[in-house]
Design an enzyme around this catalytic site. Structure first.
Site, PDB file in Angstrom:
ATOM      1  N   ASP A 232       5.681  -6.475   3.461  1.00 22.20           N
ATOM      2  CA  ASP A 232       4.339  -7.062   3.508  1.00 22.20           C
ATOM      3  C   ASP A 232       3.774  -6.613   4.850  1.00 22.20           C
ATOM      4  O   ASP A 232       4.263  -7.043   5.907  1.00 22.20           O
ATOM      5  CB  ASP A 232       4.430  -8.591   3.420  1.00 22.20           C
ATOM      6  CG  ASP A 232       3.056  -9.255   3.575  1.00 22.20           C
ATOM      7  OD1 ASP A 232       2.099  -8.561   3.987  1.00 22.20           O
ATOM      8  OD2 ASP A 232       2.946 -10.452   3.294  1.00 22.20           O
ATOM      9  N   PHE A 233       2.784  -5.739   4.818  1.00 26.15           N
ATOM     10  CA  PHE A 233       2.348  -5.149   6.099  1.00 26.15           C
ATOM     11  C   PHE A 233       1.647  -6.143   7.022  1.00 26.15           C
ATOM     12  O   PHE A 233       1.384  -5.835   8.176  1.00 26.15           O
ATOM     13  CB  PHE A 233       1.576  -3.841   5.931  1.00 26.15           C
ATOM     14  CG  PHE A 233       0.413  -3.829   4.956  1.00 26.15           C
ATOM     15  CD1 PHE A 233      -0.465  -4.884   4.815  1.00 26.15           C
ATOM     16  CD2 PHE A 233       0.185  -2.668   4.202  1.00 26.15           C
ATOM     17  CE1 PHE A 233      -1.535  -4.828   3.932  1.00 26.15           C
ATOM     18  CE2 PHE A 233      -0.884  -2.609   3.311  1.00 26.15           C
ATOM     19  CZ  PHE A 233      -1.744  -3.692   3.172  1.00 26.15           C
ATOM     20  N   HIS A 251      -9.219   1.024   4.839  1.00 25.18           N
ATOM     21  CA  HIS A 251     -10.555   0.745   4.267  1.00 25.18           C
ATOM     22  C   HIS A 251     -10.567  -0.492   3.360  1.00 25.18           C
ATOM     23  O   HIS A 251     -11.631  -1.013   3.040  1.00 25.18           O
ATOM     24  CB  HIS A 251     -11.113   1.976   3.540  1.00 25.18           C
ATOM     25  CG  HIS A 251     -10.589   2.199   2.155  1.00 25.18           C
ATOM     26  ND1 HIS A 251     -11.276   2.952   1.225  1.00 25.18           N
ATOM     27  CD2 HIS A 251      -9.450   1.802   1.536  1.00 25.18           C
ATOM     28  CE1 HIS A 251     -10.576   2.975   0.090  1.00 25.18           C
ATOM     29  NE2 HIS A 251      -9.472   2.310   0.256  1.00 25.18           N
TER      30      HIS A 251
HETATM   31  C1  LIG Z   1      -5.842   1.370  -2.253  1.00 26.25           C
HETATM   32  S1  LIG Z   1      -4.115   1.266  -2.616  1.00 26.25           S
HETATM   33  C2  LIG Z   1      -3.564   2.759  -1.834  1.00 26.25           C
HETATM   34  C3  LIG Z   1      -2.221   3.207  -2.318  1.00 26.25           C
HETATM   35  C4  LIG Z   1      -1.792   4.581  -1.812  1.00 26.25           C
HETATM   36  N1  LIG Z   1      -1.710   4.625  -0.353  1.00 26.25           N
HETATM   37  C5  LIG Z   1      -2.725   5.646  -2.322  1.00 26.25           C
HETATM   38  O1  LIG Z   1      -3.549   6.142  -1.564  1.00 26.25           O
HETATM   39  O2  LIG Z   1      -2.644   5.964  -3.516  1.00 26.25           O
HETATM   40  C6  LIG Z   1      -3.600  -0.033  -1.497  1.00 26.25           C
HETATM   41  C7  LIG Z   1      -2.125  -0.337  -1.514  1.00 26.25           C
HETATM   42  O3  LIG Z   1      -1.872  -1.385  -0.580  1.00 26.25           O
HETATM   43  C8  LIG Z   1      -0.786  -2.154  -1.072  1.00 26.25           C
HETATM   44  N2  LIG Z   1      -0.815  -3.481  -0.444  1.00 26.25           N
HETATM   45  C9  LIG Z   1      -1.760  -4.436  -0.574  1.00 26.25           C
HETATM   46  N3  LIG Z   1      -1.430  -5.533   0.135  1.00 26.25           N
HETATM   47  C10 LIG Z   1      -0.229  -5.273   0.718  1.00 26.25           C
HETATM   48  C11 LIG Z   1       0.636  -6.004   1.589  1.00 26.25           C
HETATM   49  N4  LIG Z   1       0.312  -7.242   2.001  1.00 26.25           N
HETATM   50  N5  LIG Z   1       1.766  -5.423   2.018  1.00 26.25           N
HETATM   51  C12 LIG Z   1       2.070  -4.159   1.604  1.00 26.25           C
HETATM   52  N6  LIG Z   1       1.289  -3.398   0.792  1.00 26.25           N
HETATM   53  C13 LIG Z   1       0.156  -3.948   0.349  1.00 26.25           C
HETATM   54  C14 LIG Z   1      -1.028  -2.195  -2.570  1.00 26.25           C
HETATM   55  O4  LIG Z   1       0.159  -2.491  -3.271  1.00 26.25           O
HETATM   56  C15 LIG Z   1      -1.588  -0.808  -2.857  1.00 26.25           C
HETATM   57  O5  LIG Z   1      -0.612   0.079  -3.313  1.00 26.25           O
END
Ligand SMILES: C[S@@+](CC[C@H](N)C(=O)[O-])C[C@H]1O[C@@H](n2cnc3c(N)ncnc32)[C@H](O)[C@@H]1O
Length: 359
Positions: A232-233, A251
């Site tokens: 979880d970032f 973004h």
């Molecule tokens: C817009 S997508 C981009 C995915 C990938 N980097 C791409 O460009 O195809 C955003 C990503 O953030 C991840 N994400 C959202 N909240 C998160 C969290 N709290 N911790 C880790 N990852 C998270 C989602 O699972 C998703 O895969």
């Protein structure tokens, strides 16, 4: 008058701009029905297609006739259709397919919040949360089908960009690369394939990693060189790599939350390491750019935003990085190049001199 030429500044032109809604939903319905796949061997009648799909023949005909008028599919004789050069990309079995993106974009999850864009303008808050009652990422955590659909859409988009990103930057020099929130990992897999000595970590939410493990692009030749790490970032970004990549992550978030993610990256990136961002960079007054479009998508869907290079620099600086290079990305082999120059790869070095505190 800006970029609008006098010849298109008519009431009718303005009115016609709203037809984008019909094109959008017709494309998405055709993608969901798999029409382009059904036409892959050549011409078929709408009666035949409708019987296969168990849909209304006349309604299907009228929709395909409309799309053929837009260059998507081609009507060769009354009620007989073949794929056109454009509709080929709706097939699910071609590299560069955007079928999953179009299915996602026509789904109620993506589409409905735009009916409430005015709410976002009035409040500054994402309309999606009004429409669906929770944040988009929370909604996807609770609804597996939407999560799947989103991962597939992101994978399609990454497929378009991965060749351009791999060509633009020497990832191999870093030895270990982490794709932070890298979705199902198509981009990381493409980078690892291009650099046989590089090792990678795909860090993501647990449910996304579960789906990633089932992806065909993690072929046996790569599995020995990649680790999957649940993360979880907002809590922490795993340490252990020298280079950290984030594509289309910052973004999604407002400045405060983007900074929290970057601060967690700063804790993970070693002093001799690097943070690499792939993000739109806004610019070009009064010209249409994909970045400005996606910015309104972020306003509506996530509460995030697209940023200028200057805004990226300020955000990075506030989290203990210095932006040192913006590497232009040239279009991947499946893209016409219209986005070139607006979505660079930003390289940021940890700033050892900076004192960074939580705000
Ligand atoms: C817009 S997508 C981009 C995915 C990938 N980097 C791409 O460009 O195809 C955003 C990503 O953030 C991840 N994400 C959202 N909240 C998160 C969290 N709290 N911790 C880790 N990852 C998270 C989602 O699972 C998703 O895969």
């Amino acid at each position: 008058m800006g970029a609008q030429s006098t010849s298109t500044a008519t009431p009718l032109h303005l009115f016609r701009m709203t037809d984008g809604l019909i094109v959008h939903q017709a494309l998405s319905a055709a993608a969901k029905l798999g029409i382009a796949d059904l036409l892959k061997d050549g011409v078929r009648s709408t009666t035949d297609l409708a019987a296969t799909l168990e849909v209304n023949d006349d309604a299907l005909y009228r929709t395909l006739r409309f799309l053929a008028g837009q260059g998507v599919f081609h009507e060769t004789a009354p009620r007989m259709f073949v794929n056109s050069a454009l509709s080929q990309w709706l097939r699910s079995d071609v590299p560069g397919s955007v079928r999953s993106v179009l299915i996602y974009r026509g789904s109620p999850f993506y589409f409905s919040p735009f009916g409430d864009l005015l709410y976002s303008i009035q409040t500054g808050a994402p309309a999606l949360e009004k429409t669906h009652g929770v944040t988009g990422f929370e909604y996807m955590r609770r609804n597996r089908d939407e999560g799947d659909m989103f991962d597939n859409a992101m994978t399609d988009v990454s497929m378009l960009w991965a060749p351009g990103i791999v060509a633009a930057y020497d990832f191999g020099r870093w030895g270990w690369l982490m794709d932070v929130a890298g979705g199902n990992g198509l981009l990381l897999a493409t980078i690892l394939r291009a650099h046989p000595a590089l090792r990678g970590v795909l860090a993501e939410q647990p449910a996304v990693l579960e789906r990633a493990r089932q992806r065909e692009f993690w072929s046996p030749d790569l599995t020995g060189r990649v680790r999957f790490e649940p993360m979880d970032f907002f809590e922490a970004v795993p340490p252990g790599c020298r280079a950290y990549l984030m594509k289309n992550i910052i973004h999604d978030w407002d400045d405060e939350r983007a900074r929290r993610i970057l601060l967690n990256c700063r804790r993970a990136v070693p002093d001799d390491g690097v943070l690499l961002l792939v993000e739109y960079c806004l610019g070009g007054e009064n010209t249409p750019t994909v970045g400005k479009t996606v910015d309104v998508v972020m306003l509506t869907m996530t509460g995030g935003k697209e940023r200028t290079v200057r805004e990226h620099r300020e955000l990075l600086t506030s989290a203990g990085f210095s932006l040192n290079e913006t590497v232009p990305l040239f279009a991947g082999c499946h893209d016409s190049g219209s986005e070139t120059g607006v979505r660079p790869l930003l390289t940021a070095a940890p700033n050892r001199a900076a004192t960074v505190t939580e705000r």
